[in-house]
Design a protein around this motif. Structure first.
Motif, PDB file in Angstrom:
ATOM      1  N   UNK A   5       0.942  -1.219   0.157  1.00 12.57           N
ATOM      2  CA  UNK A   5      -0.009  -0.161  -0.147  1.00 12.57           C
ATOM      3  C   UNK A   5       0.812   1.159  -0.029  1.00 12.57           C
ATOM      4  N   UNK A   6       1.864   1.333   0.759  1.00 12.32           N
ATOM      5  CA  UNK A   6       2.858   2.290   0.896  1.00 12.32           C
ATOM      6  C   UNK A   6       3.479   2.667  -0.455  1.00 12.32           C
ATOM      7  N   UNK A   7       3.869   1.543  -1.178  1.00 10.67           N
ATOM      8  CA  UNK A   7       4.696   1.634  -2.488  1.00 10.67           C
ATOM      9  C   UNK A   7       3.723   2.378  -3.339  1.00 10.67           C
ATOM     10  N   UNK A   8       2.255   1.926  -3.392  1.00  6.84           N
ATOM     11  CA  UNK A   8       1.198   2.477  -4.191  1.00  6.84           C
ATOM     12  C   UNK A   8       1.124   4.086  -4.125  1.00  6.84           C
ATOM     13  N   UNK A   9       1.360   4.227  -2.650  1.00 11.27           N
ATOM     14  CA  UNK A   9       0.978   5.727  -2.427  1.00 11.27           C
ATOM     15  C   UNK A   9       2.385   6.588  -2.717  1.00 11.27           C
ATOM     16  N   UNK A  10       3.689   6.108  -2.566  1.00  7.12           N
ATOM     17  CA  UNK A  10       4.843   6.615  -3.076  1.00  7.12           C
ATOM     18  C   UNK A  10       4.970   6.764  -4.669  1.00  7.12           C
ATOM     19  N   UNK A  11       4.147   5.769  -5.283  1.00  9.93           N
ATOM     20  CA  UNK A  11       4.196   5.865  -6.954  1.00  9.93           C
ATOM     21  C   UNK A  11       3.309   6.911  -7.159  1.00  9.93           C
ATOM     22  N   UNK A  12       2.390   7.069  -6.385  1.00 11.72           N
ATOM     23  CA  UNK A  12       1.160   8.258  -6.941  1.00 11.72           C
ATOM     24  C   UNK A  12       1.973   9.641  -6.746  1.00 11.72           C
ATOM     25  N   UNK A  13       2.854   9.804  -5.586  1.00 19.19           N
ATOM     26  CA  UNK A  13       3.518  10.956  -5.319  1.00 19.19           C
ATOM     27  C   UNK A  13       4.646  11.127  -6.556  1.00 19.19           C
ATOM     28  N   UNK A  14       5.253  10.069  -6.809  1.00 20.84           N
ATOM     29  CA  UNK A  14       6.091  10.257  -7.911  1.00 20.84           C
ATOM     30  C   UNK A  14       5.489  10.597  -9.192  1.00 20.84           C
ATOM     31  N   UNK A  15       4.266  10.110  -9.530  1.00 22.51           N
ATOM     32  CA  UNK A  15       3.726  10.573 -10.580  1.00 22.51           C
ATOM     33  C   UNK A  15       3.232  12.115 -10.765  1.00 22.51           C
ATOM     34  N   UNK A  16       2.978  12.604  -9.577  1.00 22.42           N
ATOM     35  CA  UNK A  16       2.844  14.098  -9.292  1.00 22.42           C
ATOM     36  C   UNK A  16       4.045  14.887  -9.407  1.00 22.42           C
ATOM     37  N   UNK A  17       5.102  14.358  -9.024  1.00 25.20           N
ATOM     38  CA  UNK A  17       6.351  15.237  -9.098  1.00 25.20           C
ATOM     39  C   UNK A  17       6.906  15.407 -10.511  1.00 25.20           C
TER      40      UNK A  17
END
Length: 111
Positions: free
Chosen positions: A99-111
């Motif tokens: 779940x945390x990997x998914x959250x970090x990947x979403x953050x990376x998509x926004x950065x």
């Protein structure tokens, strides 16, 4: 589960409570044979030198790698483990870290 619980398991199994007590670093522990999930000193220096968005991206990338390493270690426990409690913990690690990997990947998509 807590660190104290896991330390209790190690003690009951006659194993050292920390890698340092055997003279081995974490990279010598059996977790699939890959230490790619561990951050090197150079990685940490690069992160310390980063600023702003570069820091955010590097931190998120490192956390994805680190969490993926934890997931692989937990999968190895599920495949090779002999303790039901440790296997249960492994399942929780896989769920939480995924779940945390998914959250970090979403953050990376926004950065």
């Amino acid at each position: 589960m807590t660190i104290k619980t896991m330390q209790g398991w190690l003690k009951s199994w006659g194993k050292p409570e920390s890698p340092g007590s055997t003279g081995m670093d974490h990279g010598d522990m059996d977790h699939g044979g890959d230490t790619a999930d561990m951050m090197s000193d150079d990685d940490m220096k690069k992160l310390e030198a980063a600023k702003g968005g570069d820091f955010d991206r590097e931190f998120a990338r490192m956390m994805v790698a680190h969490h993926n390493g934890a997931i692989e270690m937990a999968k190895a426990e599920q495949r090779n483990g002999r303790n039901a409690d440790a296997e249960k913990l492994a399942a929780a690690v896989i769920k939480g870290q995924s779940a945390e990997v998914k959250q970090f990947n979403k953050i990376l998509d926004r950065l």
